[in-house]
Design a protein around this motif. Structure first.
Motif, mmCIF file in Angstrom:
data_model
loop_
_atom_site.group_PDB
_atom_site.id
_atom_site.type_symbol
_atom_site.label_atom_id
_atom_site.label_comp_id
_atom_site.label_asym_id
_atom_site.label_seq_id
_atom_site.Cartn_x
_atom_site.Cartn_y
_atom_site.Cartn_z
ATOM 1 N N MET A 243 0.830 -1.205 0.000
ATOM 2 C CA MET A 243 0.000 0.000 0.000
ATOM 3 C C MET A 243 0.867 1.259 0.000
ATOM 4 S SD MET A 243 -3.268 -0.727 2.339
ATOM 5 C CE MET A 243 -4.161 0.446 1.352
ATOM 6 N N GLY A 244 2.021 1.157 0.698
ATOM 7 C CA GLY A 244 2.993 2.253 0.692
ATOM 8 C C GLY A 244 2.374 3.556 1.166
ATOM 9 N N LYS A 245 2.642 4.623 0.435
ATOM 10 C CA LYS A 245 2.258 5.989 0.807
ATOM 11 C C LYS A 245 0.741 6.127 0.995
ATOM 12 C CE LYS A 245 5.730 8.666 1.441
ATOM 13 N NZ LYS A 245 5.874 9.378 2.721
ATOM 14 N N ASN A 246 -0.035 5.297 0.331
ATOM 15 C CA ASN A 246 -1.493 5.437 0.378
ATOM 16 C C ASN A 246 -2.085 5.095 1.734
ATOM 17 O OD1 ASN A 246 -1.467 6.217 -2.267
ATOM 18 N ND2 ASN A 246 -1.675 4.105 -3.019
ATOM 19 N N LEU A 247 -1.272 4.529 2.596
ATOM 20 C CA LEU A 247 -1.753 4.130 3.918
ATOM 21 C C LEU A 247 -1.914 5.329 4.853
ATOM 22 C CD1 LEU A 247 -2.475 1.520 5.314
ATOM 23 C CD2 LEU A 247 -0.114 1.297 6.065
ATOM 24 N N ARG A 248 -1.118 6.345 4.635
ATOM 25 C CA ARG A 248 -1.043 7.462 5.576
ATOM 26 C C ARG A 248 -2.400 8.110 5.853
ATOM 27 N NH1 ARG A 248 -0.632 12.780 5.880
ATOM 28 N NH2 ARG A 248 0.823 13.674 7.373
ATOM 29 N N GLU A 249 -3.084 8.527 4.789
ATOM 30 C CA GLU A 249 -4.332 9.279 4.982
ATOM 31 C C GLU A 249 -5.432 8.419 5.626
ATOM 32 O OE1 GLU A 249 -4.569 12.566 4.909
ATOM 33 O OE2 GLU A 249 -2.434 12.559 4.346
ATOM 34 N N LEU B 49 -5.083 5.841 7.542
ATOM 35 C CA LEU B 49 -4.683 5.564 8.923
ATOM 36 C C LEU B 49 -5.000 6.765 9.814
ATOM 37 C CD1 LEU B 49 -3.179 4.007 11.166
ATOM 38 C CD2 LEU B 49 -1.028 4.875 10.225
ATOM 39 N N LEU B 50 -4.641 7.951 9.315
ATOM 40 C CA LEU B 50 -4.906 9.175 10.067
ATOM 41 C C LEU B 50 -6.413 9.344 10.287
ATOM 42 C CD1 LEU B 50 -3.349 11.480 11.301
ATOM 43 C CD2 LEU B 50 -3.320 12.616 9.080
ATOM 44 N N LYS B 51 -7.208 9.028 9.272
ATOM 45 C CA LYS B 51 -8.668 9.153 9.356
ATOM 46 C C LYS B 51 -9.218 8.224 10.454
ATOM 47 C CE LYS B 51 -12.607 9.410 6.157
ATOM 48 N NZ LYS B 51 -13.280 8.099 6.091
ATOM 49 N N LEU B 52 -8.718 6.990 10.471
ATOM 50 C CA LEU B 52 -9.153 6.027 11.502
ATOM 51 C C LEU B 52 -8.834 6.550 12.894
ATOM 52 C CD1 LEU B 52 -8.256 2.353 10.460
ATOM 53 C CD2 LEU B 52 -10.517 3.398 10.747
ATOM 54 N N GLU C 263 -7.297 -4.247 14.482
ATOM 55 C CA GLU C 263 -8.437 -3.666 13.771
ATOM 56 C C GLU C 263 -7.953 -2.813 12.587
ATOM 57 O OE1 GLU C 263 -11.363 -1.595 16.151
ATOM 58 O OE2 GLU C 263 -12.436 -0.938 14.344
ATOM 59 N N ILE C 264 -6.940 -2.003 12.854
ATOM 60 C CA ILE C 264 -6.391 -1.190 11.762
ATOM 61 C C ILE C 264 -5.946 -2.108 10.632
ATOM 62 C CG2 ILE C 264 -4.571 0.440 11.080
ATOM 63 C CD1 ILE C 264 -4.479 1.443 13.968
ATOM 64 N N SER C 265 -5.199 -3.133 11.001
ATOM 65 C CA SER C 265 -4.651 -4.071 10.025
ATOM 66 C C SER C 265 -5.761 -4.683 9.170
ATOM 67 C CB SER C 265 -3.849 -5.129 10.782
ATOM 68 O OG SER C 265 -3.693 -6.278 10.013
ATOM 69 N N GLN C 266 -6.882 -5.037 9.817
ATOM 70 C CA GLN C 266 -8.001 -5.625 9.069
ATOM 71 C C GLN C 266 -8.687 -4.606 8.184
ATOM 72 O OE1 GLN C 266 -10.510 -7.522 11.960
ATOM 73 N NE2 GLN C 266 -9.094 -9.239 12.237
ATOM 74 N N ARG C 267 -8.931 -3.418 8.730
ATOM 75 C CA ARG C 267 -9.701 -2.420 7.975
ATOM 76 C C ARG C 267 -8.907 -1.835 6.811
ATOM 77 N NH1 ARG C 267 -13.279 1.106 12.056
ATOM 78 N NH2 ARG C 267 -13.715 2.164 10.087
ATOM 79 N N LEU C 268 -7.589 -1.721 6.979
ATOM 80 C CA LEU C 268 -6.799 -1.117 5.892
ATOM 81 C C LEU C 268 -6.083 -2.176 5.044
ATOM 82 C CD1 LEU C 268 -5.264 1.998 7.685
ATOM 83 C CD2 LEU C 268 -7.453 1.791 6.488
ATOM 84 N N ILE C 269 -6.285 -3.422 5.391
ATOM 85 C CA ILE C 269 -5.647 -4.544 4.679
ATOM 86 C C ILE C 269 -4.138 -4.295 4.555
ATOM 87 C CG2 ILE C 269 -5.876 -6.147 2.708
ATOM 88 C CD1 ILE C 269 -8.535 -4.524 2.086
ATOM 89 N N CYS C 270 -3.492 -4.278 5.695
ATOM 90 C CA CYS C 270 -2.042 -4.067 5.686
ATOM 91 C C CYS C 270 -1.429 -4.769 6.878
ATOM 92 C CB CYS C 270 -1.741 -2.568 5.739
ATOM 93 S SG CYS C 270 -2.295 -1.827 7.273
ATOM 94 N N ILE D 87 1.799 -0.521 9.669
ATOM 95 C CA ILE D 87 1.129 0.436 10.573
ATOM 96 C C ILE D 87 2.180 1.130 11.445
ATOM 97 C CG2 ILE D 87 -0.503 0.700 12.485
ATOM 98 C CD1 ILE D 87 -1.922 -1.827 11.366
ATOM 99 N N TRP D 88 3.042 0.315 12.038
ATOM 100 C CA TRP D 88 4.058 0.832 12.940
ATOM 101 C C TRP D 88 4.953 1.861 12.241
ATOM 102 C CZ3 TRP D 88 4.721 1.677 17.680
ATOM 103 C CH2 TRP D 88 5.978 1.899 18.219
ATOM 104 N N LYS D 89 5.302 1.570 11.006
ATOM 105 C CA LYS D 89 6.134 2.469 10.210
ATOM 106 C C LYS D 89 5.425 3.822 10.020
ATOM 107 C CE LYS D 89 7.897 2.643 5.576
ATOM 108 N NZ LYS D 89 6.657 2.922 4.863
ATOM 109 N N HIS D 90 4.148 3.759 9.686
ATOM 110 C CA HIS D 90 3.414 5.000 9.427
ATOM 111 C C HIS D 90 3.098 5.778 10.697
ATOM 112 C CE1 HIS D 90 3.010 3.414 5.365
ATOM 113 N NE2 HIS D 90 2.797 4.678 5.009
#
Lengths: 324, 324
Positions: free
Chosen positions: A1-7, A9-12, A25-32, A37-40
C-alpha cells in the motif's frame, strides 16, 4: 500500500476521538501488515502528531499539529489578491523552485505556494534553510510589480515590514528587522526572506519571495550550530501559535502595504521600516564581496540599499552580511 | 511526407551542382507529388535560396544562403568558453525562451542558442523583434557572472562594446552605441541587445542575453513603419556578410572583454563604451516611467546607469528610452 496508507490511517485515528484502536483492527480495515502500521505511526510522530501506543489497547491520537492546507487557511484570509491562489503540498524540496515554475506558467499576482516541510529549502546565496515539518511557515509568494530592476530590493523591505507588523500584533513579541532580509527577536533569527526574480533592466517580470518563519519549532529541530543564533515564536512566547492564523495576518498586512507601495511608492514603507529596524544609529560591520565596511547605520536609500556613515563619508551598501 | 521532404530535396538540388534536375526525377526519387515539390521549392525560396525553374529542364540551385549551424560556426571560433556549447534550430519562436530553459537545466557559461529565424522574437519591455529568416544573427548567450543584481546593467554595456568592436573590424562601418541597448549606423538601428536574468539581490544566478543583428536584410523584409529607423550591415556596406564569420568575431571580443570584466571590473569597459557612444556631450531626452528628463549625456555611472546633466544637477537614469 505504501504511501497510500497514511491518509486512511490518520482518518481512523481521528474517528476514534478519545478512544483507542487496536493494531489488529487497523490491520483488518486497511488490509495491511502490523509492521506497515508501525512504520506509518512513526512517520506521523515525526511530523508532530502525538500518538500514544498502549499495550493491549492499541493506538490513540493525542495531538494533531495544525496544517497550512488551503481549507485551514481560507477562514483566516481577508485579502482580495495575496494568498487567494494557493498551491499546497505536504512536503516539497523547495517552495521557491515550484513557485518559479508556477510563475512561468502565468500564476496571478499574490499566488502562494505552501508546504509543511521543505527537504531542500534555501536561503540567501544558496545557503541552506532548515524547514522542519509542521514547525514553521515555509511559503513562496509570487508578485508582478511594474517596477524596474533597480527598485527590486524594496520588495524585501516591504515584506519585512509586513511580517513584522503581523507578527507583532499576533504575538506581542519584540520583532525587529535586520537589513537586508532577516527578522530577529532578542538578536536571534526568527524569520528570513529570500527575494528572487526574473526580469530585464527596465522591468521586473515576476518576483518569487520565499518566506521562512520559525513558529512552533523547539531547539531540538535545529542542528547544533544554529541553536545559539535561531529562535522561534513559540520559544520566545512560551506557547504555540496557529500557523494558518499567522499566514492570514501576514497576507493582510502584505496586501495593505503592497497596494500602498504601488500607489504611493517606497517612501511610506521606508518610514515604517526605519521604525522597526533595530540597527539604526548603531555601529555595524558590513561584509561585502569587496571586503568589510564599518559605519553607523543611518537608514535606507530610495532604492532600498543601506546607508552607512563611515569616517570617509556615507556609503551605499547594496549586498552584504551585517554584524552589530 | 510533409516536413521531411525539405532536407532530401535540398540535398538533391545541391548534388546537381550547376545542372538541372527535373520535377519528374525528384518526384520519383523522393516518392512525392509534383505539387509537394513545388510547395517546398517555394518555401526554400522564402528562406533566401535562389532556385531557378526552367520549363522542360527542371530546377537548379543558384544561391544558397549561409547558415549559422554549429558546423559552419566552429571554423570561425577562437574562444575557450563563449560559443563553445551551441544549440541550433532552423526556426524557433524565441531563442531567449529556449535559452532560459537551457540555463535552468545547467547550461555552462558562454552557451549560445542560435537560429535562422524567430517567429516570436522579442525586444525590451515585450516589444516585438523582427527576425526574418537567414537575414540576421538571432542568438541568445548564457552567462553566469558572480556579481550582485545592481551591477547587471553593466553586462548590456559590455556586450554593446564587444559587438561594436567586432562589427567595426569586420565591416569598417561606423557603428555607434545608443544607451541602453542599441547599436546604430548613421542613426538607424542595426542591433539590439536584451539582457534578461534570474537572481536575488546578492547575486545574479544567470543572465540570458538576446542579440539581434540585421546582417543581410534588405528593406523589404521589414514592415513599413520600421524602414525609416532600421538598417542592416548589407544596406550600409553595399555587400553581404558571412554570418558565421561575424558570430565568431563577436564571440572573440565578448570573451576578451568578459574575462577582463571579471578580473578588473567595469572601469575598462566604461572607458571603451564612452569612446563608442555617439550621444555623449549631446542634449538628449530620456523618457522614463515617471516622465521625460532633458539633459546633456555625460557618461556612465559605475553601475551602468546613464548620467544626465540637467539644469537642476546630474540625474542618474536607470531605465528609459533615449531620443536625441
Amino acid at each position: 500500500m505504501g504511501k497510500n496508507l497514511r491518509e486512511p490511517l490518520l482518518k481512523l485515528l481521528i474517528e476514534q476521538k478519545e478512544g483507542y484502536i487496536s493494531g489488529e483492527e487497523i490491520s483488518q480495515r486497511l488490509i495491511c501488515s502490523r509492521t506497515a502500521i508501525w512504520k506509518h505511526i512513526n512517520e506521523l510522530r515525526s511530523e508532530g502528531y502525538q500518538i500514544e501506543a498502549k499495550p493491549k489497547a492499541g493506538y490513540r491520537l493525542v495531538y494533531r499539529p495544525d496544517r497550512v492546507a488551503p481549507e485551514e487557511l481560507i477562514p483566516h484570509l481577508s485579502t482580495t489578491s495575496i494568498g487567494r491562489a494557493v498551491r499546497y503540498q505536504r512536503s516539497v524540496p523547495s517552495t521557491q523552485s515550484l513557485a518559479h515554475e508556477w510563475a512561468k506558467e502565468g500564476a496571478q499576482e499574490g499566488s502562494l505556494y505552501l508546504t509543511e516541510e521543505q527537504t531542500a529549502g534555501r536561503g540567501r546565496m544558496g545557503r541552506i534553510w532548515h524547514s522542519p515539518t509542521h514547525s514553521g511557515i515555509w511559503m513562496s509568494l509570487i508578485l508582478r510589480p511594474p517596477i524596474p530592476l533597480n527598485q527590486s530590493p524594496q520588495l524585501t523591505l516591504l515584506t519585512s515590514v509586513a511580517i513584522t507588523r503581523a507578527l507583532r500584533k499576533q504575538t506581542n513579541l519584540p520583532i525587529q528587522i535586520k537589513w537586508p532580509n532577516d527578522l530577529l527577536i532578542h538578536g536571534k533569527k526568527v524569520c528570513g526572506i529570500l527575494t528572487e526574480l526574473r526580469g530585464e533592466q527596465d522591468q521586473v517580470h515576476y518576483v518569487v519571495q520565499g518566506i521562512g518563519i520559525n513558529v512552533n519549532a523547539t531547539e531540538s529541530v535545529w542542528p547544533e550550530e544554529l541553536r545559539p543564533i535561531a529562535t522561534s515564536l513559540a520559544i520566545e512566547g512560551g506557547r504555540t501559535f496557529s500557523r494558518p492564523e499567522l499566514i492570514g495576518a501576514i497576507c493582510g498586512e502584505l496586501e495593505t502595504l503592497y497596494d500602498g507601495y504601488l500607489s504611493y511608492g517606497f517612501t511610506p514603507i521606508r518610514i515604517l521600516w526605519e521604525e522597526y529596524a533595530g540597527m539604526l544609529g548603531q555601529e555595524v560591520t558590513a561584509r561585502t564581496g569587496q571586503g568589510s565596511v564599518k559605519g553607523i547605520a543611518k537608514g535606507l536609500a530610495e532604492t532600498g540599499a543601506l546607508l552607512l556613515e563611515t569616517h570617509t563619508g556615507v556609503q551605499t551598501i547594496f549586498s552584504s552580511d551585517i554584524e552589530w
